[in-house]
Write an enzyme that holds these catalytic residues in place. Structure first.
Site, mmCIF file in Angstrom:
data_model
loop_
_atom_site.group_PDB
_atom_site.id
_atom_site.type_symbol
_atom_site.label_atom_id
_atom_site.label_comp_id
_atom_site.label_asym_id
_atom_site.label_seq_id
_atom_site.Cartn_x
_atom_site.Cartn_y
_atom_site.Cartn_z
ATOM 1 N N THR A 131 0.817 -1.210 0.000
ATOM 2 C CA THR A 131 0.000 0.000 0.000
ATOM 3 C C THR A 131 0.854 1.264 0.000
ATOM 4 O O THR A 131 1.994 1.252 0.485
ATOM 5 C CB THR A 131 -0.890 -0.012 1.263
ATOM 6 O OG1 THR A 131 -1.525 1.251 1.404
ATOM 7 C CG2 THR A 131 -0.080 -0.268 2.531
ATOM 8 N N ASP A 132 0.269 2.347 -0.487
ATOM 9 C CA ASP A 132 0.958 3.648 -0.417
ATOM 10 C C ASP A 132 1.010 4.172 1.023
ATOM 11 O O ASP A 132 1.746 5.110 1.314
ATOM 12 C CB ASP A 132 0.284 4.671 -1.339
ATOM 13 C CG ASP A 132 -1.189 4.934 -1.016
ATOM 14 O OD1 ASP A 132 -1.722 4.303 -0.091
ATOM 15 O OD2 ASP A 132 -1.796 5.769 -1.707
ATOM 16 N N GLU A 133 0.226 3.562 1.933
ATOM 17 C CA GLU A 133 0.194 4.070 3.317
ATOM 18 C C GLU A 133 1.531 3.888 4.027
ATOM 19 O O GLU A 133 1.775 4.511 5.053
ATOM 20 C CB GLU A 133 -0.918 3.389 4.117
ATOM 21 C CG GLU A 133 -2.270 3.636 3.506
ATOM 22 C CD GLU A 133 -3.428 3.645 4.497
ATOM 23 O OE1 GLU A 133 -3.187 3.581 5.704
ATOM 24 O OE2 GLU A 133 -4.567 3.712 4.030
ATOM 25 N N TYR A 156 -1.926 -0.419 10.965
ATOM 26 C CA TYR A 156 -2.048 -1.116 9.678
ATOM 27 C C TYR A 156 -0.853 -0.765 8.783
ATOM 28 O O TYR A 156 -0.164 -1.647 8.252
ATOM 29 C CB TYR A 156 -3.360 -0.731 8.983
ATOM 30 C CG TYR A 156 -3.360 -1.036 7.502
ATOM 31 C CD1 TYR A 156 -3.421 -2.357 7.042
ATOM 32 C CD2 TYR A 156 -3.267 -0.015 6.545
ATOM 33 C CE1 TYR A 156 -3.395 -2.641 5.680
ATOM 34 C CE2 TYR A 156 -3.247 -0.294 5.187
ATOM 35 C CZ TYR A 156 -3.313 -1.608 4.757
ATOM 36 O OH TYR A 156 -3.286 -1.896 3.413
ATOM 37 N N LYS A 160 2.198 -3.182 7.356
ATOM 38 C CA LYS A 160 2.481 -3.387 5.926
ATOM 39 C C LYS A 160 3.925 -2.963 5.611
ATOM 40 O O LYS A 160 4.612 -3.617 4.821
ATOM 41 C CB LYS A 160 1.495 -2.599 5.053
ATOM 42 C CG LYS A 160 0.060 -3.101 5.089
ATOM 43 C CD LYS A 160 -0.139 -4.509 4.538
ATOM 44 C CE LYS A 160 0.037 -4.622 3.046
ATOM 45 N NZ LYS A 160 -0.361 -5.963 2.536
#
Ligand code: NAD
Ligand code: DAU
Length: 356
Positions: A131-133, A156, A160
């Site tokens: 993810t870009d997060e 989260y 990741k």
């Protein structure tokens, strides 16, 4: 890729990816879908495909954290390629109960990597969906590129980020052939209605409040899910091993703009619920998410230059298709609302849409 292991294939993106492979690409191998069927996994998402491809599609209900079960899957099905989606994926849940995120996203990824490492001679690729997060939050300007330093905000995102590092480390240390993709916010058919877009569509149809965190000024870059699936397959088939690719939708929107557009599209399709003139009246500003990242925006020039990938769906066309899908699939929604979709695994999960 004779025996492709897909993890988390009963979830939103995983099930779209499996359909994409069988119906839109020349994939001719066997696909083994390992999914634990958490609240986010739904066998119904792939029931038609399972019936259509009994010889080439295998479902294994298992937990990726279970080392013995994973070793058995790798050996029984002679797995040569992995596409790893399985994760706890919802930021708000990670803030309330982070344990499952650490377990599945970090330990689960490690278990799969260990299985692949033990059979490195026959592993063609381990693709990790991320993810870009992991990059944290942007201000008003700028984009995340593949070299942006990780700076995750939520449990989260941190879990990741840890899994991305483990995958990269396996490449550097053991020479495992890997690719990683870091993608922006997906939307489309089969998304579990806890995420912003399906939640707002369903609440707006039912005349319920549409919760917007803070002032609704946070920005996300929206990507139609089938564009994401196409990008993953392109990376898996043609991407450089050891490389990370960012994937974005070129569709930056504030949350309030997303919610307003859904209201307007629905009003144009169906009369507003009784007692209101427009679904915009349902918008309700609520307490902000703690640590809420302000803005995500993706520089996806690497995948465009190297693999000729670009998103094909505009936000407006993708959103219209998504709304139509939820209108056409009220049975699917009802079976989630009632918890009936979990009958397969004997769970008794009491799911309530946020805002109820
Ligand atoms: P999802 O929550 O819809 O699906 C996750 C799936 O993983 C479910 O089917 C669930 O049953 C399964 N699963 C969870 N824990 C498991 C375990 N321990 N063992 C086996 N299976 C398990 O998630 P999604 O939105 O489809 O996301 C898929 C992947 O893509 C995730 O890795 C997520 O981080 C990543 N991603 C998602 C988005 C997005 O916008 N949804 C964007 C970028 C990246
Ligand atoms: O950027 C990729 C990420 O996108 C993925 O890695 C995650 O798995 C996926 O869940 C998604 O995370 P977000 O937190 O951005 O998605 P969500 O749909 O939960 O929220 C989108 C934005 O809308 C975010 O700024 C929070 C806001 N929001 C969300 C909900 C559920 C609201 O304002 N109201 C809501 O009720």
């Amino acid at each position: 890729m004779k025996n492709l292991l897909v993890t988390g294939g009963c979830g939103f993106i995983g099930s779209n990816f499996i359909r994409h492979l069988f119906y839109e690409t020349g994939f001719s191998g066997r696909l083994i879908n390992v999914d634990k069927l958490t609240y986010a996994g739904n066998l119904e998402n792939l029931s038609a495909l399972a019936a259509a491809y009994p010889d080439r599609y295998v479902f294994v209900p298992a937990d990726i954290c279970d080392a013995d079960a994973m070793a058995e899957v790798f050996d029984t099905y002679a797995v040569d390629t992995v596409c790893h989606f399985a994760a706890e994926s919802h930021v708000d849940r990670s803030i309330v109960e982070p344990d499952a995120f650490i377990r599945t996203n970090i330990i689960g990824t490690h278990r799969l990597l260990e299985c692949a490492r033990a059979r490195i001679d026959r592993i063609e690729l381990f693709h990790h969906v991320s993810t870009d997060e992991v990059y944290g939050s942007l201000g008003a300007e700028g984009y995340f590129s593949e070299t942006t330093a990780f700076d995750p905000s939520s449990p989260y995102a941190a879990s990741k980020a840890a899994s991305d590092h483990l995958v990269s480390a396996c490449h550097r240390t053991y020479g495992l052939p890997i690719t990683i993709s870091n993608c922006s916010n997906n939307y489309g058919a089969y998304q579990f209605p806890e995420k912003l877009i399906p939640l707002v569509i369903l609440n707006a149809l039912a005349g319920k409040p549409l919760p917007v965190y803070g002032e609704g000024k946070n920005v996300r870059d929206w990507l139609y899910v089938t564009d994401h699936c196409r990008a993953i397959w392109q990376i898996m088939t043609s991407g450089k091993r050891g490389r990370t690719y960012n994937i974005g939708g070129h569709a930056e929107k504030t949350n309030i703009d997303v919610v307003t557009l859904i209201c307007d599209l629905l009003d144009a399709m169906l009369p507003p619920p009784e007692g209101i003139n427009s679904r915009r009246e349902l918008i309700t500003f609520v307490t902000d998410r703690p640590g809420h990242d302000l803005r995500y925006a993706i520089d996806f020039s690497r995948i465009t230059k190297e693999l000729c990938w670009e998103p094909t769906e505009s936000f407006e066309t993708g959103l219209k298709k998504t709304i139509e899908w939820y209108l056409d699939n009220t049975g699917w929604v009802e079976r989630i609302r009632s918890g009936e979709y979990l009958k397969w695994i004997g769970q008794n999960y009491d799911y309530r849409l946020a805002g109820n």
